[in-house]
Scaffold this active site. Sequence first.
Site, PDB file in Angstrom:
ATOM      1  CG  HIS A  43      44.325  18.576  27.258  1.00 24.96           C
ATOM      2  ND1 HIS A  43      44.482  19.536  28.232  1.00 24.96           N
ATOM      3  CD2 HIS A  43      43.030  18.206  27.317  1.00 24.96           C
ATOM      4  CE1 HIS A  43      43.323  19.745  28.840  1.00 24.96           C
ATOM      5  NE2 HIS A  43      42.426  18.939  28.306  1.00 24.96           N
ATOM      6  CG  ASP A  45      39.913  16.377  29.427  1.00 23.98           C
ATOM      7  OD1 ASP A  45      40.084  17.061  30.443  1.00 23.98           O
ATOM      8  OD2 ASP A  45      39.929  16.858  28.276  1.00 23.98           O
ATOM      9  CD  GLU A 147      40.736  21.551  29.911  1.00 23.73           C
ATOM     10  OE1 GLU A 147      40.537  21.885  28.725  1.00 23.73           O
ATOM     11  OE2 GLU A 147      40.469  20.410  30.343  1.00 23.73           O
ATOM     12  CG  HIS A 174      37.313  25.099  30.448  1.00 28.73           C
ATOM     13  ND1 HIS A 174      36.015  24.701  30.269  1.00 28.73           N
ATOM     14  CD2 HIS A 174      38.083  24.199  29.774  1.00 28.73           C
ATOM     15  CE1 HIS A 174      35.989  23.596  29.536  1.00 28.73           C
ATOM     16  NE2 HIS A 174      37.224  23.275  29.215  1.00 28.73           N
ATOM     17  CG  HIS A 214      40.079  26.174  26.805  1.00 27.84           C
ATOM     18  ND1 HIS A 214      38.790  25.963  26.357  1.00 27.84           N
ATOM     19  CD2 HIS A 214      40.601  24.948  27.042  1.00 27.84           C
ATOM     20  CE1 HIS A 214      38.562  24.658  26.335  1.00 27.84           C
ATOM     21  NE2 HIS A 214      39.639  24.025  26.738  1.00 27.84           N
ATOM     22  CG  HIS A 235      43.619  20.966  24.553  1.00 33.89           C
ATOM     23  ND1 HIS A 235      44.138  21.755  25.530  1.00 33.89           N
ATOM     24  CD2 HIS A 235      42.279  20.913  24.814  1.00 33.89           C
ATOM     25  CE1 HIS A 235      43.175  22.163  26.348  1.00 33.89           C
ATOM     26  NE2 HIS A 235      42.033  21.671  25.918  1.00 33.89           N
ATOM     27  CG  ASP A 340      40.397  17.812  24.240  1.00 41.58           C
ATOM     28  OD1 ASP A 340      40.424  17.565  25.452  1.00 41.58           O
ATOM     29  OD2 ASP A 340      39.655  18.679  23.751  1.00 41.58           O
TER      30      ASP A 340
END
Length: 407
Positions: A43, A45, A147, A174, A214, A235, A340
């Site tokens: 993961h 971003d 995500e 999420h 999540h 993650h 992350d």
Amino acid sequence: MEGWKVAMSAVLLCTVPSFALSAQDYRAQALRILKTVPLIDGHNDIPDAIRERGGLDSVDFAVLQPKLMTDILKLRAGAVGGQFWAAYVPVTTMDSGPHPAVYALEQIDLIKRLCARYPRDLAMAYSAADVERNFTAGKISCLIGIEGGHAIENSLGTLRMFAALGVRYITLTHWRSLSWATASTDTARRGLSAFGREVVHEMNRLGVLVDLSHVNDGTMSDALHTAHAPVMFSHSSARALTHHARDVPDSILRLVPANGGIVMVNFNPGFVSEGVRVYEDSLEGRARALRASGTDSTALRDSLKAWHVRAPKARLQQVADHIDYLRRVVGIDHVGLGSDFDGITEVPVGLEDVSKFPDLIAELLKRGWTEQDVRKVAGTNVLRVLRDAERVAAAGNAKARRTDAQR
């Protein structure tokens, strides 16, 4: 003669007792190992970080980006062989702005254009075989993970179209619960609805990995009992070490081996350090108290800044502690890395950006890990999960074709 010296050096590095090796030796060993296996991070971003900075034309990914945790130079320094790029979809899209599906499509488009813009270093990957082929060619694989399950907008047709575009995992929620899946931030005890189970089954049929980072414990459990293919936690870390709702409790971890899934350790300081988590929780309470007392925004901002300066720091060694713990609870075949990076604002000391992955591998070697086990955590575990998901999808589709032919 020089080749013989290099070969002997490699042999000695493997056979010298661990207590005789220096930090540089462990890092050199880590880098040598990462030439034989693609390190795959679950993961990152960077797509949304690039979007926030104005898009691809605003960020030259081929040069050093000091304000970002990821760029090609850092990826190369970190010996990264494959990266799941997060097509992050804000939950605010459920209320206003672009529709969640549109936002997800734009993120997928950004990932594909990013990969195409730097063909010397990056290449798209849609299967385990693609990752291995790219690695042999010296390229970093770009894999896509959405995500936020709100991106499918309660439509299995939309899910199928995302799969056709090459999405390889979807995080079911999420931070906000959906009608069919409950987020980790929700106090409700419910898990998957009947439609949520349909989503999991369809993801299995399509070869799209079910990502349980999540979601709450109930949804984790329901998904693990529903899925026919391995799940992933792209993650998340171990809740036994850091009592954060985003981490995975032992009761769930014990279900993972039978499913064949993988837990990919998150580097977020509040997820890997109990001291950081407790301090962050206290900051939220202090901020609420100041607001309630009528403190003006400037004083509030200055106070929060001062408190952040005094905050404890997570460290690379604590991330390694979570990896060690997961190995003991779920087994070495079910552990991976899910940084992350560029989705977190703070980082552990020693894991400041993607160039630091070899230092984490070196720490595992220092702790006595074998090279075989290190390879599993770095990449072969997630490659196995991808292959298993591909095999389940192929078998399901073959069965469906036989059924259709018999009608």
